[in-house]
Motif scaffolding. Structure first.
Motif, PDB file in Angstrom:
ATOM      1  N   PRO A  41      14.485 -10.785   1.350  1.00  0.00           N
ATOM      2  CA  PRO A  41      15.362 -10.759   0.177  1.00  0.00           C
ATOM      3  C   PRO A  41      16.180 -12.035   0.058  1.00  0.00           C
ATOM      4  CG  PRO A  41      15.456  -8.662   1.338  1.00  0.00           C
ATOM      5  CD  PRO A  41      14.671  -9.601   2.210  1.00  0.00           C
ATOM      6  N   GLY A  42      16.210 -12.600  -1.135  1.00  0.00           N
ATOM      7  CA  GLY A  42      16.961 -13.816  -1.384  1.00  0.00           C
ATOM      8  C   GLY A  42      16.189 -15.087  -1.137  1.00  0.00           C
ATOM      9  N   PHE A  43      14.973 -14.982  -0.583  1.00  0.00           N
ATOM     10  CA  PHE A  43      14.190 -16.181  -0.314  1.00  0.00           C
ATOM     11  C   PHE A  43      13.722 -16.827  -1.613  1.00  0.00           C
ATOM     12  CE2 PHE A  43      10.016 -18.152   0.002  1.00  0.00           C
ATOM     13  CZ  PHE A  43      10.286 -19.172   0.904  1.00  0.00           C
ATOM     14  N   HIS A  44      13.776 -18.166  -1.675  1.00  0.00           N
ATOM     15  CA  HIS A  44      13.327 -18.885  -2.869  1.00  0.00           C
ATOM     16  C   HIS A  44      12.236 -19.900  -2.566  1.00  0.00           C
ATOM     17  CE1 HIS A  44      16.312 -17.256  -5.602  1.00  0.00           C
ATOM     18  NE2 HIS A  44      17.212 -17.406  -4.647  1.00  0.00           N
ATOM     19  N   GLU A  45      12.457 -20.770  -1.587  1.00  0.00           N
ATOM     20  CA  GLU A  45      11.508 -21.873  -1.408  1.00  0.00           C
ATOM     21  C   GLU A  45      11.552 -22.397   0.015  1.00  0.00           C
ATOM     22  OE1 GLU A  45      10.392 -26.185  -3.512  1.00  0.00           O
ATOM     23  OE2 GLU A  45      12.230 -25.122  -4.049  1.00  0.00           O
ATOM     24  N   LEU A  46      10.386 -22.804   0.503  1.00  0.00           N
ATOM     25  CA  LEU A  46      10.263 -23.459   1.802  1.00  0.00           C
ATOM     26  C   LEU A  46       9.274 -24.603   1.634  1.00  0.00           C
ATOM     27  CD1 LEU A  46      10.792 -23.445   4.914  1.00  0.00           C
ATOM     28  CD2 LEU A  46       8.769 -21.989   5.111  1.00  0.00           C
ATOM     29  N   LYS A  47       9.609 -25.780   2.113  1.00  0.00           N
ATOM     30  CA  LYS A  47       8.745 -26.931   1.933  1.00  0.00           C
ATOM     31  C   LYS A  47       8.608 -27.672   3.255  1.00  0.00           C
ATOM     32  CE  LYS A  47       7.841 -30.079  -1.870  1.00  0.00           C
ATOM     33  NZ  LYS A  47       8.358 -30.630  -3.133  1.00  0.00           N
ATOM     34  N   GLY A  48       7.363 -28.015   3.618  1.00  0.00           N
ATOM     35  CA  GLY A  48       7.123 -28.748   4.851  1.00  0.00           C
ATOM     36  C   GLY A  48       6.944 -30.232   4.596  1.00  0.00           C
ATOM     37  N   ARG A  49       6.906 -30.999   5.658  1.00  0.00           N
ATOM     38  CA  ARG A  49       6.699 -32.441   5.547  1.00  0.00           C
ATOM     39  C   ARG A  49       5.225 -32.709   5.265  1.00  0.00           C
ATOM     40  NH1 ARG A  49       8.241 -35.802  10.718  1.00  0.00           N
ATOM     41  NH2 ARG A  49       6.469 -34.619  11.509  1.00  0.00           N
ATOM     42  N   PRO A  50       4.894 -33.498   4.244  1.00  0.00           N
ATOM     43  CA  PRO A  50       3.484 -33.758   3.922  1.00  0.00           C
ATOM     44  C   PRO A  50       2.884 -34.779   4.873  1.00  0.00           C
ATOM     45  CG  PRO A  50       4.879 -34.929   2.383  1.00  0.00           C
ATOM     46  CD  PRO A  50       5.799 -34.124   3.274  1.00  0.00           C
ATOM     47  N   ALA A  51       2.710 -34.384   6.144  1.00  0.00           N
ATOM     48  CA  ALA A  51       2.197 -35.313   7.144  1.00  0.00           C
ATOM     49  C   ALA A  51       0.730 -35.650   6.903  1.00  0.00           C
ATOM     50  CB  ALA A  51       2.364 -34.707   8.538  1.00  0.00           C
ATOM     51  N   ASP A  52       0.000 -34.758   6.244  1.00  0.00           N
ATOM     52  CA  ASP A  52      -1.431 -34.972   6.012  1.00  0.00           C
ATOM     53  C   ASP A  52      -1.753 -34.550   4.586  1.00  0.00           C
ATOM     54  OD1 ASP A  52      -4.024 -35.586   6.415  1.00  0.00           O
ATOM     55  OD2 ASP A  52      -4.487 -33.858   7.672  1.00  0.00           O
TER      56      ASP A  52
ATOM     57  N   PRO B  56       0.796  -1.225   0.000  1.00  0.00           N
ATOM     58  CA  PRO B  56       0.000   0.000   0.000  1.00  0.00           C
ATOM     59  C   PRO B  56       0.827   1.273   0.000  1.00  0.00           C
ATOM     60  CG  PRO B  56      -0.365  -1.296   2.002  1.00  0.00           C
ATOM     61  CD  PRO B  56       0.552  -2.079   1.136  1.00  0.00           C
ATOM     62  N   GLU B  57       2.022   1.226   0.585  1.00  0.00           N
ATOM     63  CA  GLU B  57       2.832   2.436   0.631  1.00  0.00           C
ATOM     64  C   GLU B  57       3.766   2.562  -0.561  1.00  0.00           C
ATOM     65  OE1 GLU B  57       4.076   1.583   4.496  1.00  0.00           O
ATOM     66  OE2 GLU B  57       2.048   2.047   5.136  1.00  0.00           O
ATOM     67  N   GLU B  58       3.854   1.522  -1.386  1.00  0.00           N
ATOM     68  CA  GLU B  58       4.699   1.549  -2.579  1.00  0.00           C
ATOM     69  C   GLU B  58       3.919   0.978  -3.766  1.00  0.00           C
ATOM     70  OE1 GLU B  58       9.027   0.648  -1.857  1.00  0.00           O
ATOM     71  OE2 GLU B  58       8.159  -0.358  -0.113  1.00  0.00           O
ATOM     72  N   PRO B  59       2.853   1.691  -4.202  1.00  0.00           N
ATOM     73  CA  PRO B  59       1.960   1.123  -5.223  1.00  0.00           C
ATOM     74  C   PRO B  59       2.620   0.899  -6.575  1.00  0.00           C
ATOM     75  CG  PRO B  59       1.461   3.444  -4.809  1.00  0.00           C
ATOM     76  CD  PRO B  59       2.443   3.036  -3.778  1.00  0.00           C
ATOM     77  N   HIS B  60       3.749   1.556  -6.850  1.00  0.00           N
ATOM     78  CA  HIS B  60       4.398   1.407  -8.153  1.00  0.00           C
ATOM     79  C   HIS B  60       5.478   0.317  -8.151  1.00  0.00           C
ATOM     80  CE1 HIS B  60       2.212   4.917  -9.357  1.00  0.00           C
ATOM     81  NE2 HIS B  60       2.777   5.644  -8.409  1.00  0.00           N
ATOM     82  N   ARG B  61       5.727  -0.257  -7.015  1.00  0.00           N
ATOM     83  CA  ARG B  61       6.716  -1.329  -6.908  1.00  0.00           C
ATOM     84  C   ARG B  61       6.088  -2.652  -7.352  1.00  0.00           C
ATOM     85  NH1 ARG B  61       8.865  -3.485  -1.083  1.00  0.00           N
ATOM     86  NH2 ARG B  61      10.069  -5.252  -1.829  1.00  0.00           N
ATOM     87  N   SER B  62       6.893  -3.534  -7.953  1.00  0.00           N
ATOM     88  CA  SER B  62       6.397  -4.851  -8.321  1.00  0.00           C
ATOM     89  C   SER B  62       5.928  -5.582  -7.068  1.00  0.00           C
ATOM     90  CB  SER B  62       7.495  -5.677  -9.002  1.00  0.00           C
ATOM     91  OG  SER B  62       7.843  -5.110 -10.229  1.00  0.00           O
ATOM     92  N   PRO B  63       4.731  -6.162  -7.104  1.00  0.00           N
ATOM     93  CA  PRO B  63       4.183  -6.758  -5.879  1.00  0.00           C
ATOM     94  C   PRO B  63       4.914  -8.026  -5.487  1.00  0.00           C
ATOM     95  CG  PRO B  63       2.780  -7.250  -7.756  1.00  0.00           C
ATOM     96  CD  PRO B  63       3.826  -6.291  -8.252  1.00  0.00           C
ATOM     97  N   PRO B  64       5.104  -8.261  -4.174  1.00  0.00           N
ATOM     98  CA  PRO B  64       5.614  -9.562  -3.740  1.00  0.00           C
ATOM     99  C   PRO B  64       4.655 -10.644  -4.209  1.00  0.00           C
ATOM    100  CG  PRO B  64       5.549  -7.985  -1.915  1.00  0.00           C
ATOM    101  CD  PRO B  64       4.814  -7.366  -3.051  1.00  0.00           C
ATOM    102  N   ALA B  65       5.181 -11.766  -4.644  1.00  0.00           N
ATOM    103  CA  ALA B  65       4.333 -12.837  -5.168  1.00  0.00           C
ATOM    104  C   ALA B  65       4.863 -14.183  -4.701  1.00  0.00           C
ATOM    105  CB  ALA B  65       4.286 -12.775  -6.696  1.00  0.00           C
ATOM    106  N   PHE B  66       3.957 -15.156  -4.597  1.00  0.00           N
ATOM    107  CA  PHE B  66       4.350 -16.484  -4.174  1.00  0.00           C
ATOM    108  C   PHE B  66       3.351 -17.504  -4.704  1.00  0.00           C
ATOM    109  CE2 PHE B  66       1.975 -14.377  -0.773  1.00  0.00           C
ATOM    110  CZ  PHE B  66       0.934 -15.264  -0.513  1.00  0.00           C
ATOM    111  N   PHE B  67       3.782 -18.753  -4.733  1.00  0.00           N
ATOM    112  CA  PHE B  67       2.920 -19.886  -5.064  1.00  0.00           C
ATOM    113  C   PHE B  67       2.461 -20.533  -3.771  1.00  0.00           C
ATOM    114  CE2 PHE B  67       3.544 -24.634  -5.220  1.00  0.00           C
ATOM    115  CZ  PHE B  67       2.241 -24.938  -5.602  1.00  0.00           C
TER     116      PHE B  67
END
Length: 228
Positions: free
Chosen positions: A204-215, A166-177
């Motif tokens: 910054p620099g974050f790429h991926e985080l994966k949890g254990r598929p317990a369920d 909201p404070e940086e409307p012209h910046r590319s939005p953070p996005a994730f899957f």
């Protein structure tokens, strides 16, 4: 609870959250339910768009009959003619408990309802069901799908979520899957998952985080999420 959560957030204005999804994916449905639940306790303005598992998996033999294109084509027509809120209603009706499976096409608890039944439940024109086997809206669907891929690249999944600053409307939005979940957190737990997702994906620099598929078996039954 909504007003209390609104005061506790560092963002006094609603944050626009764009969500690209394939309506036939059960894990995507749960993520969408979580987003709707998070919007009850965080100031989020959810905006709905479409992407396609068939287009993501093009060249693979995952859907030889092309059935996955039917609901997403209908969803594209719904959004084109009736807007994103109608699309949200149609999506919710695809996964709603509309009666036992069988002659009426009810939800089995693991797969979507008959799209024609979902259209009726969402109070949308029955003739939109014919779009499922047509290519009329395929270009519009591809355009929407491509916008999602531009955010994360071709090696992603559904849904793709982009968050406006909201404070940086012209910046590319953070996005994730994702995130990929098999149960829907409720109320403040949903808000906390939202906060944590933004914290991790905004590092910054974050790429991926994966949890254990317990369920890993998604529970798509018994959802009481308001699709409005």
């Amino acid at each position: 609870m909504r007003a209390e959560a609104f005061r506790s957030t560092p963002y006094p204005r609603p944050r626009a959250v764009d969500v690209w999804f394939d309506p036939a994916c059960p894990y995507t449905w749960l993520t969408v339910c979580w987003l709707r639940e998070a919007a009850r306790v965080r100031p989020l303005e959810l905006r709905w768009h479409l992407m396609s598992l068939s287009l993501l998996n093009k060249g693979r033999d995952d859907d030889p009959e092309g059935y996955l294109m039917v609901p997403v084509r209908i969803g594209t027509a719904v959004r084109h003619h009736h807007g994103q809120r109608a699309l949200a209603r149609f999506h919710a009706s695809l996964w709603a408990d509309l009666g036992p499976p069988g002659e009426h096409g009810g939800n089995t608890g693991k797969w979507i309802n008959d799209p024609a039944l979902a259209l009726a439940d969402a109070e949308l024109p029955a003739e939109l069901a014919e779009v499922g086997t047509s290519t009329v809206y395929d270009e519009e669907l591809r355009d929407s799908h491509t916008r999602a891929l531009r955010l994360l690249g071709p090696r992603t999944g559904t849904p793709v979520v982009a968050v406006e600053e909201p404070e940086e409307p012209h910046r590319s939005p953070p996005a994730f899957f994702g995130p990929v979940i098999s149960r829907v957190p409720r109320r403040e737990e949903a808000g906390q998952l939202w906060d944590g997702t933004l914290l991790v994906t905004g590092t910054p620099g974050f790429h991926e985080l994966k949890g254990r598929p317990a369920d890993p078996d998604p529970d798509v039954t018994g959802q009481d999420i308001d699709p409005s």
